[in-house]
Design a protein around this motif. Structure first.
Motif, mmCIF file in Angstrom:
data_model
loop_
_atom_site.group_PDB
_atom_site.id
_atom_site.type_symbol
_atom_site.label_atom_id
_atom_site.label_comp_id
_atom_site.label_asym_id
_atom_site.label_seq_id
_atom_site.Cartn_x
_atom_site.Cartn_y
_atom_site.Cartn_z
ATOM 1 N N ALA A 69 0.829 -1.206 0.000
ATOM 2 C CA ALA A 69 0.000 0.000 0.000
ATOM 3 C C ALA A 69 0.864 1.256 0.000
ATOM 4 O O ALA A 69 1.897 1.321 0.659
ATOM 5 C CB ALA A 69 -0.920 -0.006 1.208
ATOM 6 N N SER A 88 -0.318 6.270 -3.897
ATOM 7 C CA SER A 88 -0.818 6.149 -5.272
ATOM 8 C C SER A 88 -1.734 4.937 -5.437
ATOM 9 O O SER A 88 -2.713 4.991 -6.172
ATOM 10 C CB SER A 88 0.365 6.048 -6.251
ATOM 11 O OG SER A 88 1.158 4.907 -5.953
ATOM 12 N N ARG A 89 -1.438 3.832 -4.753
ATOM 13 C CA ARG A 89 -2.280 2.627 -4.863
ATOM 14 C C ARG A 89 -3.489 2.685 -3.940
ATOM 15 O O ARG A 89 -4.458 1.957 -4.133
ATOM 16 C CB ARG A 89 -1.468 1.376 -4.539
ATOM 17 C CG ARG A 89 -0.292 1.116 -5.462
ATOM 18 C CD ARG A 89 0.304 -0.257 -5.188
ATOM 19 N NE ARG A 89 1.559 -0.449 -5.923
ATOM 20 C CZ ARG A 89 2.758 -0.307 -5.397
ATOM 21 N NH1 ARG A 89 2.884 0.031 -4.119
ATOM 22 N NH2 ARG A 89 3.846 -0.493 -6.131
ATOM 23 N N ASP A 94 -6.372 -0.282 -0.874
ATOM 24 C CA ASP A 94 -6.884 -1.591 -1.303
ATOM 25 C C ASP A 94 -5.979 -2.740 -0.868
ATOM 26 O O ASP A 94 -6.451 -3.812 -0.478
ATOM 27 C CB ASP A 94 -7.073 -1.618 -2.820
ATOM 28 C CG ASP A 94 -8.264 -0.781 -3.257
ATOM 29 O OD1 ASP A 94 -9.076 -0.413 -2.380
ATOM 30 O OD2 ASP A 94 -8.383 -0.483 -4.467
ATOM 31 N N ALA A 95 -4.659 -2.529 -0.941
ATOM 32 C CA ALA A 95 -3.741 -3.595 -0.533
ATOM 33 C C ALA A 95 -3.872 -3.897 0.960
ATOM 34 O O ALA A 95 -3.765 -5.057 1.388
ATOM 35 C CB ALA A 95 -2.303 -3.204 -0.860
#
Length: 538
Positions: A107, A110-111, A114-115
């Motif tokens: 995580a 930018s990501r 969700d991770a």
């Protein structure tokens, strides 16, 4: 090893209480260290300035994802433990948790989150499976006199993990400048206990002899039990224990049947077992009603309600609370659970916890510490911190559920106990923020609610829960079929001691012809339809 006077149903060699059985229990309890760390570090880490700057924090959604994974993982632990055994099931749980923890590290801003959400669901799945299999495994390998102490290792592991999880965010907050590294370290540390758990299993955890005998691997079972008891296979104590397990497996096949679904039909089809299941799994409802998991999940919010303000102050207080919990858990496991027993310690915890929560509620309602503008605690706030914890309710339900059922049905009932735990954890995680918003200024009504629930638990314990300490697993049906739960333990233990004295074991030939005993015969009669006497007792 540590312990007070030990009471067994028959003469017991001192070698039975040895480093091997403690080592297996401690290694299995590393599962609880990863669970405890997971339950503690997340709520404090997402309150770090660096985490909020990068993501913001959706505390309830994240915690709900974790608990949902744990709920389904506890269900999955049943077929894994049934087909592959406790040892391989625990190893699988450790590896799954490690995978989930690794995914969380991906995580970033930018990501997005969700991770973390995905990783927590996967890690939660491993947590759920471990919470099912660990108490089950320890209960199956433990000598009766120290069974509470050994299953208590699970609770100690949970609190050690929680202590690290509470203090580490404070440590990074005071030593590392706000950055991605600051919040990433607590997430990465999850891999340490799960990795040690996975590494330790092949070296220190022997497969459960009870499971091996149920799978017709008798020679391996005797070898493992001999190792765990530190006794030769032809020792009278060993012969008696193998006899009891043999007989229980034989009775299971007669009364319960074979196959994966047979124990389900037995538990839900027989009223005396289903009633017992409702009683012991309800202990997790009462456990959550003490408020301890609300504190675990929302410690910063709850400590603010008693006047603890400022990021560092709140994190430090949370860590100190973890110290109180860990010390209390050590006392509970090594000095209380097998000495006072399960029932007495729950009653003491309910009465003491209720008084404490009433005091905290009154302090908040009258003193209004939530309106303070200074970060320092007054004397009332300091006292409130140490009033929070009711140690007896944290670990004792796990002990009772690990030992309340004999034989094949124990796999099913332990699974349902673990799912009950995570179901009520989920409920409290969802409800706590709303409760603090709507139940009085500063949330004083929340503490009054928890106190009142603990008062209501007292008659439940007195009238429904028999004392299970010192009773062999294979004799639990005799205990629970007694019509007077409050005094059943002493009566059943005296009967067993008398029967053991009248039926001495002389040599290994006795292994071929295990004698039947009263409690197991009653179980068969109940399972096959029951007698009028037993129906009245149930």
């Amino acid at each position: 090893m540590v312990g007070l006077k030990r009471v067994e149903d028959r003469p017991t060699p001192s070698s039975v209480y040895n480093i091997r059985v403690y080592g297996a229990a401690i290694t299995a309890s590393f599962a609880a260290i990863m669970i405890g760390y997971d339950s503690a570090f997340f709520g404090t880490t997402i309150n770090l300035q660096s985490f909020r700057a990068e993501f913001g924090a959706d505390e309830v959604r994240s915690r709900s994802a974790d608990l949902a994974g744990a709920f389904f993982g506890s269900l999955a632990g049943l077929p894994v433990g049934y087909y592959f055994g406790r040892r391989w099931g625990l190893l699988g749980a450790a590896l799954i948790f490690t995978l989930g923890a690794g995914i969380m590290l991906a995580a970033n801003s930018s990501r997005g989150l969700d991770a973390i959400y995905a990783g927590r669901v996967i890690a939660g799945f491993g947590i759920g499976a471990a919470s099912n299999l660990t108490p089950l495994y320890i209960g199956e390998i433990a000598p009766p006199a120290i069974r509470g102490q050994l299953v208590g290792m699970y609770e100690i592991g949970w609190q050690i993990g929680g202590l690290v999880g509470f203090f580490l965010p404070y440590g990074v907050d005071t030593t590392i400048e706000p950055s991605r590294k600051q919040w990433l370290i607590p997430f990465a540390v999850q891999i340490i206990p799960s990795g040690l758990f996975a590494i330790g299993i092949p070296f220190f955890v022997r497969e459960s002899p009870r499971w091996l005998i149920s799978r017709s691997r008798r020679d391996e079972a005797i070898k493992n039990l001999s190792f765990l008891r530190k006794l030769p296979a032809d020792d009278p104590y060993m012969i008696q224990e193998i006899n009891d397990i043999d007989l229980q497996v034989e009775n299971d096949r007669t009364a319960v049947g074979s196959g994966f679904w047979a124990p389900f039909r037995q538990v839900f089809g027989k009223s005396f077992l289903f009633r017992r299941l409702l009683i012991v799994t309800s202990l997790f409802m009462w456990q959550n009603a003490t408020g301890i998991n609300a504190v675990n999940y929302y410690a910063p919010t709850i400590f603010r309600s008693i006047g603890i303000t400022g990021g560092n102050t709140s994190l430090l207080t949370t860590g100190l609370f973890g110290v109180v919990k860990t010390v209390a858990s050590l006392i509970w496991a090594f000095l209380l659970i097998d000495h006072l027993g399960r029932v007495r310690i729950l009653l003491i915890g309910s009465a003491g916890g209720a008084i404490s929560m009433y005091i905290i509620g009154a302090y908040i309602a009258i003193g209004k510490p939530q309106n303070k503008t200074t970060p320092s605690l007054d004397s009332g706030g300091t006292a409130a911190v140490f009033f929070f914890y009711s140690v007896s309710w944290n670990g004792t339900p796990w002990v009772v559920n690990s030992e309340a059922f004999p034989g094949a049905v124990r796999q099913v009932t332990q699974c349902l106990a673990a799912t009950s735990n995570w179901l009520w954890n989920f409920a409290i995680a969802r409800a706590t923020p709303t409760m603090f918003e709507q139940m009085g200024g500063g949330g004083y009504g929340v503490y009054l609610f928890f106190a009142s629930m603990m008062i209501l638990s007292i008659p439940f314990i007195i009238f429904l829960l028999p004392e299970t300490k010192n009773i062999p697993l294979e004799e639990m049906d005799r205990l629970w079929l007694d019509s007077h739960p409050w005094t059943a333990n002493g009566r059943v233990l005296a009967e067993l001691q008398r029967e053991r004295a009248e039926r001495p074991t002389h040599g290994k030939d006795d292994l071929l012809f295990p004698p039947k005993n009263k409690g197991q015969q009653e179980f068969v009669e109940q399972a096959q339809g029951g007698t009028k006497k037993n129906e009245d007792m149930a």
